[in-house]
Design a protein around this motif. Structure first.
Motif, PDB file in Angstrom:
ATOM      1  N   ASP A   1      10.647  12.503  -2.268  1.00  0.00           N
ATOM      2  CA  ASP A   1      10.030  13.682  -1.681  1.00  0.00           C
ATOM      3  C   ASP A   1       8.922  13.364  -0.690  1.00  0.00           C
ATOM      4  O   ASP A   1       8.677  14.120   0.251  1.00  0.00           O
ATOM      5  CB  ASP A   1       9.428  14.565  -2.782  1.00  0.00           C
ATOM      6  CG  ASP A   1      10.475  15.069  -3.752  1.00  0.00           C
ATOM      7  OD1 ASP A   1      11.629  15.266  -3.334  1.00  0.00           O
ATOM      8  OD2 ASP A   1      10.136  15.250  -4.933  1.00  0.00           O
ATOM      9  N   ARG A   2       8.235  12.259  -0.921  1.00  0.00           N
ATOM     10  CA  ARG A   2       7.016  12.019  -0.149  1.00  0.00           C
ATOM     11  C   ARG A   2       6.654  10.541  -0.217  1.00  0.00           C
ATOM     12  O   ARG A   2       6.905   9.878  -1.235  1.00  0.00           O
ATOM     13  CB  ARG A   2       5.891  12.877  -0.729  1.00  0.00           C
ATOM     14  CG  ARG A   2       4.547  12.804  -0.022  1.00  0.00           C
ATOM     15  CD  ARG A   2       3.579  13.755  -0.723  1.00  0.00           C
ATOM     16  NE  ARG A   2       2.204  13.602  -0.274  1.00  0.00           N
ATOM     17  CZ  ARG A   2       1.151  14.152  -0.873  1.00  0.00           C
ATOM     18  NH1 ARG A   2       1.330  14.894  -1.945  1.00  0.00           N
ATOM     19  NH2 ARG A   2      -0.074  13.967  -0.403  1.00  0.00           N
ATOM     20  N   VAL A   3       6.076  10.039   0.861  1.00  0.00           N
ATOM     21  CA  VAL A   3       5.558   8.675   0.898  1.00  0.00           C
ATOM     22  C   VAL A   3       4.097   8.728   1.323  1.00  0.00           C
ATOM     23  O   VAL A   3       3.762   9.337   2.337  1.00  0.00           O
ATOM     24  CB  VAL A   3       6.366   7.786   1.861  1.00  0.00           C
ATOM     25  CG1 VAL A   3       5.716   6.412   1.984  1.00  0.00           C
ATOM     26  CG2 VAL A   3       7.805   7.654   1.396  1.00  0.00           C
ATOM     27  N   VAL A   4       3.237   8.136   0.520  1.00  0.00           N
ATOM     28  CA  VAL A   4       1.802   8.057   0.820  1.00  0.00           C
ATOM     29  C   VAL A   4       1.466   6.605   1.140  1.00  0.00           C
ATOM     30  O   VAL A   4       1.932   5.694   0.453  1.00  0.00           O
ATOM     31  CB  VAL A   4       0.957   8.537  -0.374  1.00  0.00           C
ATOM     32  CG1 VAL A   4      -0.530   8.384  -0.097  1.00  0.00           C
ATOM     33  CG2 VAL A   4       1.299   9.986  -0.707  1.00  0.00           C
ATOM     34  N   LYS A   5       0.675   6.392   2.175  1.00  0.00           N
ATOM     35  CA  LYS A   5       0.316   5.026   2.580  1.00  0.00           C
ATOM     36  C   LYS A   5      -1.181   4.817   2.424  1.00  0.00           C
ATOM     37  O   LYS A   5      -1.983   5.529   3.016  1.00  0.00           O
ATOM     38  CB  LYS A   5       0.727   4.777   4.033  1.00  0.00           C
ATOM     39  CG  LYS A   5       0.647   3.320   4.455  1.00  0.00           C
ATOM     40  CD  LYS A   5       1.708   2.495   3.736  1.00  0.00           C
ATOM     41  CE  LYS A   5       1.792   1.071   4.335  1.00  0.00           C
ATOM     42  NZ  LYS A   5       0.572   0.290   4.077  1.00  0.00           N
ATOM     43  N   LEU A   6      -1.534   3.833   1.594  1.00  0.00           N
ATOM     44  CA  LEU A   6      -2.918   3.416   1.399  1.00  0.00           C
ATOM     45  C   LEU A   6      -3.091   2.016   2.000  1.00  0.00           C
ATOM     46  O   LEU A   6      -2.102   1.355   2.328  1.00  0.00           O
ATOM     47  CB  LEU A   6      -3.266   3.450  -0.082  1.00  0.00           C
ATOM     48  CG  LEU A   6      -3.268   4.857  -0.708  1.00  0.00           C
ATOM     49  CD1 LEU A   6      -3.333   4.779  -2.230  1.00  0.00           C
ATOM     50  CD2 LEU A   6      -4.426   5.676  -0.171  1.00  0.00           C
TER      51      LEU A   6
ATOM     52  N   ASP B 135      -5.727  14.504   2.462  1.00  0.00           N
ATOM     53  CA  ASP B 135      -5.867  13.055   2.416  1.00  0.00           C
ATOM     54  C   ASP B 135      -6.204  12.610   0.992  1.00  0.00           C
ATOM     55  O   ASP B 135      -6.890  13.321   0.254  1.00  0.00           O
ATOM     56  CB  ASP B 135      -6.981  12.593   3.358  1.00  0.00           C
ATOM     57  CG  ASP B 135      -6.601  12.766   4.820  1.00  0.00           C
ATOM     58  OD1 ASP B 135      -5.523  12.277   5.203  1.00  0.00           O
ATOM     59  OD2 ASP B 135      -7.376  13.395   5.565  1.00  0.00           O
ATOM     60  N   PRO B 136      -5.759  11.416   0.597  1.00  0.00           N
ATOM     61  CA  PRO B 136      -6.177  10.879  -0.699  1.00  0.00           C
ATOM     62  C   PRO B 136      -7.700  10.807  -0.787  1.00  0.00           C
ATOM     63  O   PRO B 136      -8.380  10.530   0.196  1.00  0.00           O
ATOM     64  CB  PRO B 136      -5.550   9.479  -0.714  1.00  0.00           C
ATOM     65  CG  PRO B 136      -4.385   9.580   0.215  1.00  0.00           C
ATOM     66  CD  PRO B 136      -4.824  10.523   1.303  1.00  0.00           C
TER      67      PRO B 136
ATOM     68  N   GLY C  79       0.779  -1.226   0.000  1.00  0.00           N
ATOM     69  CA  GLY C  79       0.000   0.000   0.000  1.00  0.00           C
ATOM     70  C   GLY C  79       0.813   1.280   0.000  1.00  0.00           C
ATOM     71  O   GLY C  79       0.249   2.372   0.102  1.00  0.00           O
ATOM     72  N   THR C  80       2.117   1.174  -0.161  1.00  0.00           N
ATOM     73  CA  THR C  80       2.992   2.345  -0.165  1.00  0.00           C
ATOM     74  C   THR C  80       3.101   2.949  -1.560  1.00  0.00           C
ATOM     75  O   THR C  80       3.187   2.227  -2.559  1.00  0.00           O
ATOM     76  CB  THR C  80       4.399   1.962   0.331  1.00  0.00           C
ATOM     77  OG1 THR C  80       4.316   1.498   1.678  1.00  0.00           O
ATOM     78  CG2 THR C  80       5.354   3.142   0.268  1.00  0.00           C
ATOM     79  N   VAL C  81       3.112   4.277  -1.604  1.00  0.00           N
ATOM     80  CA  VAL C  81       3.447   5.010  -2.826  1.00  0.00           C
ATOM     81  C   VAL C  81       4.651   5.888  -2.518  1.00  0.00           C
ATOM     82  O   VAL C  81       4.603   6.712  -1.598  1.00  0.00           O
ATOM     83  CB  VAL C  81       2.294   5.918  -3.307  1.00  0.00           C
ATOM     84  CG1 VAL C  81       2.671   6.596  -4.630  1.00  0.00           C
ATOM     85  CG2 VAL C  81       1.002   5.145  -3.445  1.00  0.00           C
ATOM     86  N   GLN C  82       5.728   5.710  -3.250  1.00  0.00           N
ATOM     87  CA  GLN C  82       6.874   6.616  -3.163  1.00  0.00           C
ATOM     88  C   GLN C  82       6.772   7.643  -4.283  1.00  0.00           C
ATOM     89  O   GLN C  82       6.548   7.284  -5.446  1.00  0.00           O
ATOM     90  CB  GLN C  82       8.187   5.856  -3.328  1.00  0.00           C
ATOM     91  CG  GLN C  82       8.546   4.914  -2.209  1.00  0.00           C
ATOM     92  CD  GLN C  82       9.851   4.175  -2.519  1.00  0.00           C
ATOM     93  OE1 GLN C  82      10.195   3.937  -3.678  1.00  0.00           O
ATOM     94  NE2 GLN C  82      10.574   3.800  -1.482  1.00  0.00           N
TER      95      GLN C  82
END
Length: 340
Positions: free
Chosen positions: A176-181, A217-218, A156-159
């Motif tokens: 730059d950023r890590v988004v976790k879904l 938030d996504p 579920g990680t987006v780099q």
């Protein structure tokens, strides 16, 4: 580097989406107008395509496609194979300008490629480490002079990586950023003009990530529970771009149902229709099942004034045998769904 975590209130949505209601709407049928040479052999080999448009000579545009056991293949628009680049087990490929990237889980890296518009050849120029095992999906973006790469993972990680053209050549992008879904991700596509990233959560649906506001938030675009035609696995996705930043469409592969769902590119991302790709009896080119990756260009190509859709085909004609990529005239899709 910034970290964005999905707020806890949204997490139950994924659990609720496991038994979607049936889709009862119309499914339009379109036919492939061409196909690439097969990746000869058995197994789940082909996965994801990327279309490179030669602005100086559109007829000499290229299709890049991944072979999950070997690397990246290159095809002409007539479907003929031009190159094989054996860089490892790559899953997804995407590009902006003359630079392509692929998710390489043989080495846990982003593999970088240069496309030479004079020689019409693709060269592997090196790899950059992701710092995380099994990079799965990947997509490329371009904001001004900043080249972007999103890498998705099964946890579920987006780099979100970025690079200037100088650091592209040095293979030193910045994380730059890590988004976790919540769960397994693969397909993604950048909407460059709106600084937005669409991401597919395979067992849930489609998310939109705001790249301008790291505190946002996504946002849910659609779920498999909504009965808009989307089903598990949510796989490849791409954008057909209109005349301005708000017009155009997002196309998503609903893999298990052998179909594709079309949404407005702009919020609130209204569903615009569903289509499947069936046998072309006039040319004997088979239909498409179980699509993983896909790509779209809205740039006019010879005989294709509205652009081109390219999709992975699981069965050619037997499942996991001689897999390839099928090509569909975007105008046929637009007419079948009565798009604006």
């Amino acid at each position: 580097m910034k970290y964005t975590y999905l707020i806890a209130a949204l997490l139950p949505l994924a659990a609720c989406a496991t038994t979607p209601p049936p889709y009862t709407g119309e499914i339009a049928a379109v036919v492939p107008m061409n196909e690439t040479a097969p990746m000869n052999g058995e197994g789940d080999l082909a996965d994801d395509p990327a279309i490179w448009v030669n602005t100086a000579d559109p007829a000499s545009s290229l299709i890049l496609g991944t072979n999950k056991d070997e690397g990246v293949y290159v095809y002409a628009l007539d479907g003929g194979e031009l190159q094989e680049l054996p860089v490892g087990q790559v899953n997804n490929v995407d590009l902006r300008g003359n630079i392509a990237i692929a998710s390489n889980d043989s080495h846990n890296v982003i593999s970088w490629f240069d496309i030479n518009p004079q020689t019409l050849t693709v060269s592997h120029i090196g790899n950059s480490p992701t710092g995380k095992e099994e990079p799965y999906g990947i997509c490329a973006g371009l904001t001004g002079e900043t080249y972007r790469a999103a890498v998705t993972y099964k946890d579920g990680t987006v780099q979100l990586w970025s690079a200037t053209w100088e650091t592209v050549n040095k293979l030193t992008p910045s994380l730059d950023r890590v988004v976790k879904l919540p769960s397994k991700l693969e397909g993604c596509v950048f909407d460059d003009a709106n600084e937005r990233l669409f991401v597919g959560e395979e067992a849930f649906g489609v998310w939109a990530v705001d790249l301008k506001d790291e505190t946002a938030d996504p946002r849910v675009v659609d779920t498999i529970a909504a009965a808009n035609g989307l089903v598990e696995d949510v796989e490849g996705m791409s954008l057909w771009l209109g005349d301005d930043a708000q017009s155009g469409y997002l196309v998503v592969s609903a893999q298990e149902a052998d179909r594709y769902v079309v949404y407005d590119r702009a919020p609130p991302y209204a569903p615009r229709g569903v289509f499947s790709i069936v046998d072309n009896e006039a040319t004997s080119i088979g239909g498409v099942t179980h699509t993983d990756g896909l790509d779209i260009t809205s740039a006019p190509l010879p005989g294709l004034p509205g652009g081109l859709l390219v999709v992975q085909d699981d069965a050619n004609p037997v499942s996991e045998f001689n897999q390839n990529f099928k090509m569909v005239d975007w105008t046929a899709i637009s007419e079948a769904l009565d798009l604006d």
